[in-house]
Design an enzyme around this catalytic site. Sequence first.
Site, PDB file in Angstrom:
ATOM      1  N   HIS A   1       4.342  -9.666  -2.484  1.00  0.00           N
ATOM      2  CA  HIS A   1       4.835  -8.887  -3.628  1.00  0.00           C
ATOM      3  C   HIS A   1       6.007  -9.619  -4.285  1.00  0.00           C
ATOM      4  CE1 HIS A   1       6.289  -5.645  -6.106  1.00  0.00           C
ATOM      5  NE2 HIS A   1       7.453  -5.693  -5.494  1.00  0.00           N
TER       6      HIS A   1
ATOM      7  N   ARG B   1      -3.260 -10.271  -6.516  1.00  0.00           N
ATOM      8  CA  ARG B   1      -1.950 -10.853  -6.218  1.00  0.00           C
ATOM      9  C   ARG B   1      -2.117 -11.760  -5.009  1.00  0.00           C
ATOM     10  NH1 ARG B   1       1.676  -6.851  -3.404  1.00  0.00           N
ATOM     11  NH2 ARG B   1       1.361  -8.238  -1.647  1.00  0.00           N
TER      12      ARG B   1
ATOM     13  N   TYR C   1       0.361  -5.714   6.157  1.00  0.00           N
ATOM     14  CA  TYR C   1      -0.520  -4.673   5.617  1.00  0.00           C
ATOM     15  C   TYR C   1      -1.845  -5.150   5.043  1.00  0.00           C
ATOM     16  CZ  TYR C   1       1.987  -6.190   1.395  1.00  0.00           C
ATOM     17  OH  TYR C   1       2.540  -6.937   0.391  1.00  0.00           O
TER      18      TYR C   1
HETATM   19  C1  LIG Z   1      10.533   3.665 -10.417  1.00  0.00           C
HETATM   20  C2  LIG Z   1      10.371   2.604  -9.387  1.00  0.00           C
HETATM   21  N1  LIG Z   1       9.989   2.958  -8.146  1.00  0.00           N
HETATM   22  C3  LIG Z   1       9.854   2.028  -7.188  1.00  0.00           C
HETATM   23  C4  LIG Z   1      10.095   0.715  -7.451  1.00  0.00           C
HETATM   24  C5  LIG Z   1       9.961  -0.326  -6.367  1.00  0.00           C
HETATM   25  N2  LIG Z   1       8.814  -1.192  -6.631  1.00  0.00           N
HETATM   26  C6  LIG Z   1       8.966  -2.382  -7.242  1.00  0.00           C
HETATM   27  S1  LIG Z   1       7.526  -3.115  -7.534  1.00  0.00           S
HETATM   28  C7  LIG Z   1       6.644  -1.863  -6.847  1.00  0.00           C
HETATM   29  C8  LIG Z   1       5.151  -1.932  -6.833  1.00  0.00           C
HETATM   30  C9  LIG Z   1       4.595  -2.138  -8.179  1.00  0.00           C
HETATM   31  O1  LIG Z   1       3.226  -2.268  -8.118  1.00  0.00           O
HETATM   32  P1  LIG Z   1       2.345  -2.548  -9.410  1.00  0.00           P
HETATM   33  O2  LIG Z   1       2.691  -1.593 -10.472  1.00  0.00           O
HETATM   34  O3  LIG Z   1       0.946  -2.601  -8.970  1.00  0.00           O
HETATM   35  O4  LIG Z   1       2.828  -3.981  -9.909  1.00  0.00           O
HETATM   36  P2  LIG Z   1       2.751  -5.382  -9.142  1.00  0.00           P
HETATM   37  O5  LIG Z   1       4.039  -5.507  -8.373  1.00  0.00           O
HETATM   38  O6  LIG Z   1       1.570  -5.381  -8.269  1.00  0.00           O
HETATM   39  O7  LIG Z   1       2.701  -6.414 -10.206  1.00  0.00           O
HETATM   40  C10 LIG Z   1       7.503  -0.885  -6.365  1.00  0.00           C
HETATM   41  C11 LIG Z   1       7.091   0.334  -5.652  1.00  0.00           C
HETATM   42  C12 LIG Z   1      10.498   0.390  -8.760  1.00  0.00           C
HETATM   43  N3  LIG Z   1      10.766  -0.875  -9.105  1.00  0.00           N
HETATM   44  N4  LIG Z   1      10.620   1.337  -9.701  1.00  0.00           N
END
Ligand SMILES: Cc1ncc(C[n+]2csc(CCOP(=O)(O)OP(=O)(O)O)c2C)c(N)n1
Lengths: 326, 399
Positions: free
Chosen positions: B288, B284, B297
């Site tokens: 985010h 990425r 971080y």
């Molecule tokens: C059930 C849930 N918990 C927390 C979140 C908050 N949240 C949104 S994106 C994220 C991280 C996701 O990481 P990843 O699965 O690696 O996907 P990326 O964003 O890196 O594409 C979090 C914790 C959420 N959307 N849904």
Amino acid sequence: MAVQKLPLAKAINESLRVALETDPKVLIMGEDVGKLGGVFRVTDGLQKDFGEDRVIDTPLAESGIVGTAIGLALRGYRPVVEIQFDGFVFPAYDQIVTQLAKMHARALGKIKMPVVIRIPYGGGIGAVEHHSESPEALFAHVAGLKIVSPSTSADGYWMMQQAIQSDDPIIFFEPKRRYWDKGEVDNEAIPGPLHKARVTQAGTDVTLAAYGPMVKVCLEAAAAAAEEGRSVEVLDLRSMSPIDFDTIQTSVEKTRRLVVVHEAPVFYGSGAEIAARITERSFYHLEAPVLRVGGFHAPYPPARLEEEYLPGLDRVLDAVDRSLAY
Amino acid sequence: MTVESTAAARKPRRSSGTKRAGAKTTPQPKASEPQLVQLLTPEGERVKNDEYDGFVADITPESLRGLYRDMVLTRRFDAEATSLQRQGELGLWASLLGQEAAQIGSGRALRDEDYVFPTYREHGVAWCRGVDPTNLLGMFRGVNHGGWDPKTNNFHLYTIVIGSQTLHATGYAMGVAKDGADSAVIAYFGDGASSQGDVAESFTFSAVYNAPVVFFCQNNQWAISEPTEKQMRVPLYQRAQGFGFPGVRVDGNDVLACLAVTRAALERARSGEGPMLVEAFTYRMGAHTTSDDPTKYRADEEREAWEAKDPILRLRAYLERESAADEAFFAALEKESEALGRRVREAVRAMPDPDHMAIFEHVYADGHALVDEERAQFAAYEASFADSGSDAGSVEEDK
Ligand SMILES: Cc1ncc(C[n+]2csc(CCOP(=O)(O)OP(=O)(O)O)c2C)c(N)n1
Ligand SMILES: [Mg+2]
């Protein structure tokens, strides 16, 4: 520190810091609570000062977070877990409802569950889906859980201290759109009981009962009503389970009119419970039916409609007018 | 549990080194050295791969240029969305910067009749499905929760609740299998999502029902502020084996490898061999979302190291090496890219706010008395302001 002016988020942060300092069994757990300090920075700086063993970045799994917090509590710890947003608590709902809430009763009181679940909740920040909800009634319906929500920095600070000290599981709903609002915090004050409501503004014509993010809206409504010569009493309920019905009753028996205000949908919401109980307690004092102002029976809308969806000043004043018209 | 722990009161608390009497030595799970499928090196050199070359044997200079164009336009669209957020036109944007190859490679492996379940970041896959890019922006602007009909392009709505869609994909695939249809389903998810119970359950269900679903994880190394070690201790693709289906790690910045591996996985699914996990190893490059500040971080050096593996530069190097594209192609693409940016900008600015009554639309398919009642009450309430000449929505600010 004595008296300081702090935003709500910082007041909670200070409170968590004090808890970590005074009780080695207190742990902070959640997604992104470490280096990042949480997406709202409520745990900012805590991992740096207390280490990764006490301020724990967890895997991305809410059921896991709450389930392991239960295990840690069984082992004598006092976990304070963060759910990143209201809409993401549901993977943990099973652990909260079937396990956390009932463990003490199932063990005939031999086990205590001093777990605090912090949930930033409510709308008003222009977020995407699942980031603006008010699910408190879904938890208040469950025996074994206690539910509180601070509306001021001082309450953020003190109610968090009290929640962590409680031996019951507490869901601590933080009004996210008020995180940046500043208020005085006196860390040498003697706080009142956690589950007691507060008369935030005294009045004589009608009572507005609210909690969390809606207290501010009600105070603004009271100020607007005052300009029209109406005296509105505003109660900050602070706790949705238990609810301090005595304070509401006292107020209502003075003003004879009650409007309950929350962001959560009105249908089966905490306003319904309050309306029913107060009608029973104060039936002959009431001049008008208890009215409710809250969300609609519809999914929380996209951000560009939230101003219409959220009960604002005008919706509250409209209810005040309707109550006074009886 | 309690019986055992009282009986074991005098035993050492930690098992470090000491073994319980009579306990068998259990094999420790050990991560084998991760294997990475790569067809193009970061310098754009084609490497031979006996297993996967066959899946891209049909690729011509023209289709390579097509993949390049997809990636460039997707990146352009993404950059435009980021700046629209900065200008206040969008409330939020989740950038796919750096993940173009994973998304275009996998997206172009799909057939029309295949069905896609994305997260909230699959703008490149949406592009491949023919979803108009401006349709993706409604939810980020806050005018809807997803402005496209999933059935038009077999591209489901974005799912924000992490991991949920992997179960929907599995169920959909179970339906495909029941229908005896000759298509497959692909579920996108992230490295962070791999921790969710829903994802583990989707692996279980798909294995048990031999569902024609490809789990496509973009391991972009971060879940907001958490690096992958907070989610897993063996390379993700190796997890599939324990569920009973194969997993493979592919260079997620190599569009050709992503295309080949996803084609292979889809083919497997279509031919009734069941699910497969593809872990696209990528990065990425941005925050985010536009709400995030990664300087809190992660180190710049990490990002810089990944810059050298950029998916678009890599394919460009290959195109040039093979003389598969000339200056005129790149110049024309640049123009097309600018035009796309302009179109997106204009479309977003022209996007109207929804009608207030939209709050009550589509809550139920068969209607609901309370919704009707509240709709009528709200309409009357709003109308009461019309008389006084002030707009209900703005009164609050006027005071
Ligand atoms: C059930 C849930 N918990 C927390 C979140 C908050 N949240 C949104 S994106 C994220 C991280 C996701 O990481 P990843 O699965 O690696 O996907 P990326 O964003 O890196 O594409 C979090 C914790 C959420 N959307 N849904
Ligand atoms: Mg990730």
